[in-house]
Motif scaffolding. Structure first.
Motif, PDB file in Angstrom:
ATOM      1  N   ASP A   1       0.917  -1.297   0.046  1.00  0.00           N
ATOM      2  CA  ASP A   1       0.027  -0.003   0.091  1.00  0.00           C
ATOM      3  C   ASP A   1       0.960   1.253  -0.029  1.00  0.00           C
ATOM      4  OD1 ASP A   1      -2.470   1.204   0.317  1.00  0.00           O
ATOM      5  OD2 ASP A   1      -2.113   1.856   2.255  1.00  0.00           O
ATOM      6  N   PHE A   2       2.044   1.144   0.949  1.00  0.00           N
ATOM      7  CA  PHE A   2       2.782   2.579   0.922  1.00  0.00           C
ATOM      8  C   PHE A   2       3.497   2.559  -0.532  1.00  0.00           C
ATOM      9  CE2 PHE A   2       6.782   4.567   2.184  1.00  0.00           C
ATOM     10  CZ  PHE A   2       6.234   5.572   2.671  1.00  0.00           C
ATOM     11  N   LYS A   3       3.942   1.374  -1.126  1.00  0.00           N
ATOM     12  CA  LYS A   3       4.421   1.682  -2.459  1.00  0.00           C
ATOM     13  C   LYS A   3       3.561   2.118  -3.636  1.00  0.00           C
ATOM     14  CE  LYS A   3       6.702  -1.871  -4.106  1.00  0.00           C
ATOM     15  NZ  LYS A   3       7.300  -3.069  -4.799  1.00  0.00           N
ATOM     16  N   ARG A   4       2.230   1.817  -3.561  1.00  0.00           N
ATOM     17  CA  ARG A   4       1.462   2.391  -4.351  1.00  0.00           C
ATOM     18  C   ARG A   4       1.076   3.914  -3.891  1.00  0.00           C
ATOM     19  NH1 ARG A   4      -1.388  -2.551  -3.381  1.00  0.00           N
ATOM     20  NH2 ARG A   4      -2.658  -1.918  -1.948  1.00  0.00           N
ATOM     21  N   PHE A   5       1.205   4.168  -2.702  1.00  0.00           N
ATOM     22  CA  PHE A   5       1.227   5.800  -2.316  1.00  0.00           C
ATOM     23  C   PHE A   5       2.208   6.367  -2.955  1.00  0.00           C
ATOM     24  CE2 PHE A   5       3.152   8.759   0.477  1.00  0.00           C
ATOM     25  CZ  PHE A   5       1.996   9.767   0.480  1.00  0.00           C
ATOM     26  N   LEU A   6       3.531   5.930  -2.833  1.00  0.00           N
ATOM     27  CA  LEU A   6       4.579   6.618  -3.213  1.00  0.00           C
ATOM     28  C   LEU A   6       4.496   6.841  -4.731  1.00  0.00           C
ATOM     29  CD1 LEU A   6       7.428   5.045  -1.255  1.00  0.00           C
ATOM     30  CD2 LEU A   6       6.487   7.197  -0.962  1.00  0.00           C
ATOM     31  N   HIS A   7       3.992   5.652  -5.356  1.00  0.00           N
ATOM     32  CA  HIS A   7       4.126   5.866  -7.042  1.00  0.00           C
ATOM     33  C   HIS A   7       2.992   6.967  -7.673  1.00  0.00           C
ATOM     34  CE1 HIS A   7       2.962   4.373 -11.204  1.00  0.00           C
ATOM     35  NE2 HIS A   7       3.848   4.287 -11.058  1.00  0.00           N
ATOM     36  N   SER A   8       1.872   6.877  -6.597  1.00  0.00           N
ATOM     37  CA  SER A   8       0.921   7.648  -7.164  1.00  0.00           C
ATOM     38  C   SER A   8       0.948   8.978  -6.791  1.00  0.00           C
ATOM     39  CB  SER A   8      -0.515   7.177  -6.425  1.00  0.00           C
ATOM     40  OG  SER A   8      -0.515   7.142  -5.306  1.00  0.00           O
ATOM     41  N   GLN A   9       1.701   9.396  -5.870  1.00  0.00           N
ATOM     42  CA  GLN A   9       2.106  10.471  -5.430  1.00  0.00           C
ATOM     43  C   GLN A   9       3.569  11.001  -5.390  1.00  0.00           C
ATOM     44  OE1 GLN A   9      -0.674  12.556  -4.213  1.00  0.00           O
ATOM     45  NE2 GLN A   9      -1.922  10.984  -4.586  1.00  0.00           N
ATOM     46  N   MET A  10       3.886  10.908  -6.633  1.00  0.00           N
ATOM     47  CA  MET A  10       5.365  11.151  -6.796  1.00  0.00           C
ATOM     48  C   MET A  10       5.468  12.698  -6.801  1.00  0.00           C
ATOM     49  SD  MET A  10       8.395   9.953  -6.999  1.00  0.00           S
ATOM     50  CE  MET A  10       7.968   8.280  -7.155  1.00  0.00           C
ATOM     51  N   VAL A  11       4.459  13.362  -7.374  1.00  0.00           N
ATOM     52  CA  VAL A  11       4.831  14.884  -7.305  1.00  0.00           C
ATOM     53  C   VAL A  11       4.682  15.460  -5.950  1.00  0.00           C
ATOM     54  CG1 VAL A  11       3.625  16.973  -7.908  1.00  0.00           C
ATOM     55  CG2 VAL A  11       3.608  15.279  -9.500  1.00  0.00           C
ATOM     56  N   THR A  12       3.960  14.868  -5.222  1.00  0.00           N
ATOM     57  CA  THR A  12       3.853  15.200  -3.773  1.00  0.00           C
ATOM     58  C   THR A  12       5.269  14.904  -3.097  1.00  0.00           C
ATOM     59  OG1 THR A  12       1.498  15.047  -3.349  1.00  0.00           O
ATOM     60  CG2 THR A  12       2.966  15.029  -1.260  1.00  0.00           C
ATOM     61  N   ILE A  13       5.951  13.989  -3.213  1.00  0.00           N
ATOM     62  CA  ILE A  13       7.083  13.408  -2.777  1.00  0.00           C
ATOM     63  C   ILE A  13       8.157  14.222  -3.228  1.00  0.00           C
ATOM     64  CG2 ILE A  13       8.872  11.562  -2.342  1.00  0.00           C
ATOM     65  CD1 ILE A  13       6.030  11.008  -1.308  1.00  0.00           C
ATOM     66  N   ILE A  14       8.256  14.661  -4.409  1.00  0.00           N
ATOM     67  CA  ILE A  14       9.198  15.430  -5.185  1.00  0.00           C
ATOM     68  C   ILE A  14       9.162  16.910  -4.356  1.00  0.00           C
ATOM     69  CG2 ILE A  14       9.994  16.616  -7.087  1.00  0.00           C
ATOM     70  CD1 ILE A  14       9.298  14.085  -8.523  1.00  0.00           C
ATOM     71  N   VAL A  15       7.963  17.512  -4.344  1.00  0.00           N
ATOM     72  CA  VAL A  15       7.725  18.728  -3.729  1.00  0.00           C
ATOM     73  C   VAL A  15       8.367  18.820  -2.218  1.00  0.00           C
ATOM     74  CG1 VAL A  15       6.083  20.593  -3.070  1.00  0.00           C
ATOM     75  CG2 VAL A  15       6.024  19.372  -5.479  1.00  0.00           C
ATOM     76  N   THR A  16       7.950  17.655  -1.426  1.00  0.00           N
ATOM     77  CA  THR A  16       8.092  17.855  -0.120  1.00  0.00           C
ATOM     78  C   THR A  16       9.846  17.734  -0.177  1.00  0.00           C
ATOM     79  OG1 THR A  16       6.302  16.278   0.375  1.00  0.00           O
ATOM     80  CG2 THR A  16       8.091  16.361   1.857  1.00  0.00           C
ATOM     81  N   VAL A  17      10.579  16.990  -0.873  1.00  0.00           N
ATOM     82  CA  VAL A  17      11.847  16.742  -0.714  1.00  0.00           C
ATOM     83  C   VAL A  17      12.598  18.455  -1.223  1.00  0.00           C
ATOM     84  CG1 VAL A  17      14.054  16.036  -1.673  1.00  0.00           C
ATOM     85  CG2 VAL A  17      12.112  14.405  -1.153  1.00  0.00           C
ATOM     86  N   VAL A  18      12.066  18.949  -2.256  1.00  0.00           N
ATOM     87  CA  VAL A  18      12.481  20.299  -2.676  1.00  0.00           C
ATOM     88  C   VAL A  18      12.252  21.350  -1.653  1.00  0.00           C
ATOM     89  CG1 VAL A  18      12.303  21.874  -4.341  1.00  0.00           C
ATOM     90  CG2 VAL A  18      12.263  19.712  -5.098  1.00  0.00           C
ATOM     91  N   ILE A  19      11.190  21.341  -1.071  1.00  0.00           N
ATOM     92  CA  ILE A  19      10.752  22.304   0.012  1.00  0.00           C
ATOM     93  C   ILE A  19      11.675  22.080   1.185  1.00  0.00           C
ATOM     94  CG2 ILE A  19       8.910  23.452   1.472  1.00  0.00           C
ATOM     95  CD1 ILE A  19       8.902  24.060  -1.627  1.00  0.00           C
ATOM     96  N   ALA A  20      11.616  20.904   1.686  1.00  0.00           N
ATOM     97  CA  ALA A  20      12.483  20.630   2.723  1.00  0.00           C
ATOM     98  C   ALA A  20      13.951  21.037   2.639  1.00  0.00           C
ATOM     99  CB  ALA A  20      12.476  19.039   2.998  1.00  0.00           C
ATOM    100  N   LEU A  21      14.553  20.918   1.301  1.00  0.00           N
ATOM    101  CA  LEU A  21      15.876  21.240   1.144  1.00  0.00           C
ATOM    102  C   LEU A  21      16.167  22.752   1.043  1.00  0.00           C
ATOM    103  CD1 LEU A  21      16.867  18.544  -1.540  1.00  0.00           C
ATOM    104  CD2 LEU A  21      17.835  18.649   0.642  1.00  0.00           C
ATOM    105  N   ALA A  22      15.123  23.272   0.377  1.00  0.00           N
ATOM    106  CA  ALA A  22      15.117  24.889   0.354  1.00  0.00           C
ATOM    107  C   ALA A  22      15.039  25.546   1.666  1.00  0.00           C
ATOM    108  CB  ALA A  22      13.729  25.298  -0.557  1.00  0.00           C
ATOM    109  N   CYS A  23      14.261  24.721   2.619  1.00  0.00           N
ATOM    110  CA  CYS A  23      14.133  25.597   3.746  1.00  0.00           C
ATOM    111  C   CYS A  23      15.321  25.174   4.828  1.00  0.00           C
ATOM    112  CB  CYS A  23      12.934  25.133   4.383  1.00  0.00           C
ATOM    113  SG  CYS A  23      11.452  25.918   3.512  1.00  0.00           S
ATOM    114  N   TYR A  24      15.695  24.052   4.869  1.00  0.00           N
ATOM    115  CA  TYR A  24      16.472  23.534   6.056  1.00  0.00           C
ATOM    116  C   TYR A  24      17.766  22.893   5.372  1.00  0.00           C
ATOM    117  CZ  TYR A  24      12.094  24.445   8.687  1.00  0.00           C
ATOM    118  OH  TYR A  24      11.405  24.968   9.388  1.00  0.00           O
ATOM    119  N   ALA A  25      18.034  22.944   4.257  1.00  0.00           N
ATOM    120  CA  ALA A  25      19.375  22.308   3.672  1.00  0.00           C
ATOM    121  C   ALA A  25      20.506  22.637   4.610  1.00  0.00           C
ATOM    122  CB  ALA A  25      19.545  22.131   2.334  1.00  0.00           C
ATOM    123  N   LYS A  26      20.521  23.891   4.840  1.00  0.00           N
ATOM    124  CA  LYS A  26      21.670  24.684   5.576  1.00  0.00           C
ATOM    125  C   LYS A  26      22.050  24.131   6.962  1.00  0.00           C
ATOM    126  CE  LYS A  26      19.347  27.906   8.474  1.00  0.00           C
ATOM    127  NZ  LYS A  26      19.879  27.647   9.770  1.00  0.00           N
TER     128      LYS A  26
END
Length: 218
Positions: free
Chosen positions: A18-43
């Motif tokens: 089920d979690f694999k299906r979630f990751l596959h269907s919500q890839m845009v959300t995962i990418i946005v999450t990673v990008v925003i987290a890096l933009a705000c807290y990568a420092k």
């Protein structure tokens, strides 16, 4: 006994798939999450700025951390011990903080995805953006000595809430439900021992899940 073991194994496989299906269907959300987290807290992962609370740990002292035990923050002490953060490493702290914070956001998104009926909508990324950019985190994560512990606690709250939802609404055997109840309580106690304010964090999550469940039921 074999039937019980098979039941537990099947449950694990179902959750994993089920979690694999979630990751596959919500890839845009995962990418946005990673990008925003890096933009705000990568420092935090690439800086030697130790903020205002880590001088003693750098010098090898632990009285501040020992004080967590007397103030009821046993979960924070235990988490720091098992993550190897008793000896301060600014790079390791920053990397683990960034990883756990991002994973925690993804898990919250997965929880809401499950509660809302696993709808394949594409706007879960909005929650991720609002969650990561909340000004509340700035106040909490300024204290680098407890960054890792706080993000671990946030993950524990999410997992505890997911287990409560699963044991109440999903069709599981009594053995599985009993295991989920005990594990959920254990994770909740651990998270509250990290930071007492996670009570309100947990209750807010319960309210959000309840509203999503009602909306889905309609």
């Amino acid at each position: 006994m074999k039937e019980k073991e098979q039941s537990i194994k099947d449950t694990k496989l179902n959750l994993f798939e089920d979690f694999k299906r979630f990751l596959h269907s919500q890839m845009v959300t995962i990418i946005v999450t990673v990008v925003i987290a890096l933009a705000c807290y990568a420092k935090h992962a690439f800086t030697l700025n130790v903020d205002i609370d880590t001088e003693e740990l750098i010098g090898g002292g632990t009285s501040n951390v020992q004080g967590w035990l007397t103030s009821g923050r046993y979960g924070a002490y235990f988490t720091k011990w098992i993550t190897g953060m008793m000896h301060y490493n600014p790079y390791m702290v920053g990397i683990l903080f960034l990883l756990f914070f991002t994973v925690g956001c993804v898990l919250w998104t997965y929880l809401f995805y499950v509660v809302s009926g696993r709808k394949s909508v594409k706007n879960y990324w909005i929650f991720s953006v609002l969650y990561i950019t909340s000004p509340l985190w700035t106040l909490i994560f300024y204290f680098s000595m407890c960054q890792v512990e706080m993000t671990v606690g946030m993950i524990l709250v999410t997992l505890s809430l997911f287990l409560v939802y699963d044991l109440i609404l999903e069709k599981r055997s009594l053995l599985i439900k009993g295991f989920e109840l005990i594990l959920s309580l254990g994770l909740l106690v651990w998270s509250m021992g990290i930071y007492q304010a996670f009570y309100s964090f947990y209750i807010s999550g319960c309210i959000c899940c309840y509203i999503l469940y009602l909306c889905n039921d309609e």
